[in-house]
Design a protein around this motif. Sequence first.
Motif, PDB file in Angstrom:
ATOM      1  N   GLY A   1      -3.180 -17.878  59.013  1.00 55.37           N
ATOM      2  CA  GLY A   1      -2.603 -18.600  57.888  1.00 55.37           C
ATOM      3  C   GLY A   1      -2.743 -17.936  56.533  1.00 55.37           C
ATOM      4  O   GLY A   1      -2.579 -18.600  55.509  1.00 55.37           O
ATOM      5  N   TYR A   2      -3.004 -16.632  56.514  1.00 60.17           N
ATOM      6  CA  TYR A   2      -3.132 -15.905  55.250  1.00 60.17           C
ATOM      7  C   TYR A   2      -2.210 -14.698  55.235  1.00 60.17           C
ATOM      8  O   TYR A   2      -1.940 -14.091  56.272  1.00 60.17           O
ATOM      9  CB  TYR A   2      -4.566 -15.445  55.011  1.00 60.17           C
ATOM     10  N   GLU A   3      -1.761 -14.360  54.036  1.00 58.59           N
ATOM     11  CA  GLU A   3      -0.902 -13.207  53.814  1.00 58.59           C
ATOM     12  C   GLU A   3      -1.475 -12.400  52.662  1.00 58.59           C
ATOM     13  O   GLU A   3      -1.949 -12.966  51.680  1.00 58.59           O
ATOM     14  CB  GLU A   3       0.509 -13.690  53.472  1.00 58.59           C
ATOM     15  N   LEU A   4      -1.433 -11.081  52.776  1.00 53.48           N
ATOM     16  CA  LEU A   4      -1.906 -10.188  51.724  1.00 53.48           C
ATOM     17  C   LEU A   4      -0.712  -9.441  51.163  1.00 53.48           C
ATOM     18  O   LEU A   4       0.163  -8.993  51.914  1.00 53.48           O
ATOM     19  CB  LEU A   4      -2.921  -9.204  52.309  1.00 53.48           C
ATOM     20  N   SER A   5      -0.672  -9.295  49.838  1.00 55.64           N
ATOM     21  CA  SER A   5       0.429  -8.598  49.181  1.00 55.64           C
ATOM     22  C   SER A   5      -0.097  -7.786  48.006  1.00 55.64           C
ATOM     23  O   SER A   5      -1.082  -8.162  47.368  1.00 55.64           O
ATOM     24  CB  SER A   5       1.460  -9.614  48.675  1.00 55.64           C
ATOM     25  N   ASP A   6       0.593  -6.686  47.722  1.00 57.40           N
ATOM     26  CA  ASP A   6       0.271  -5.899  46.522  1.00 57.40           C
ATOM     27  C   ASP A   6       1.370  -6.035  45.464  1.00 57.40           C
ATOM     28  O   ASP A   6       1.456  -5.234  44.546  1.00 57.40           O
ATOM     29  CB  ASP A   6       0.027  -4.431  46.880  1.00 57.40           C
ATOM     30  N   ASP A   7       2.180  -7.071  45.584  1.00 55.40           N
ATOM     31  CA  ASP A   7       3.274  -7.312  44.636  1.00 55.40           C
ATOM     32  C   ASP A   7       2.728  -7.980  43.375  1.00 55.40           C
ATOM     33  O   ASP A   7       2.331  -9.148  43.416  1.00 55.40           O
ATOM     34  CB  ASP A   7       4.333  -8.204  45.288  1.00 55.40           C
TER      35      ASP A   7
END
Length: 147
Positions: A9-15
């Motif tokens: 249930g987690y998402e990682l982003s560098d945006d």
Amino acid sequence: MLTITRGDGYELSDDPRRIDIDRVHRWLSTESYWAKGRSRALVARSIMGSTVFAAYRTTDGAQVAFARVVTDGATFAWLCDVFVDRAERGHGLGTWLVSTARDELAARGVRRILLATADAHGVYAKLGFEALVEPARWMQLDQRDQG
């Protein structure tokens, strides 16, 4: 842009456009020991001048963790402002952010990453960080108390 989704249930982003600056400001200026009282404008400016990594809940998109890296993108990086929302701690989000930042920097050829911590040495050691071998070589100019 980098986006990684975990099955829990987690998402990682560098945006950087996804960063909730108000939330990051609240975390850093009121809950961290290293950035107490930091202004929102300063937080926003620091984010704009850095490479950022953040974790979000996939259910509602709320940001739950943050880290930023100050780097030339070639030889050196400083990892800082790593913060996980208190309600989301214990899910490995900080480790995920830091290991992803480490790996992304390595892919660019960055071979030296520094950080400072008062209380998370064990967390960072698991990811390969260690005390400076020759701390006497390092110097600082600290003008935080200058008016």
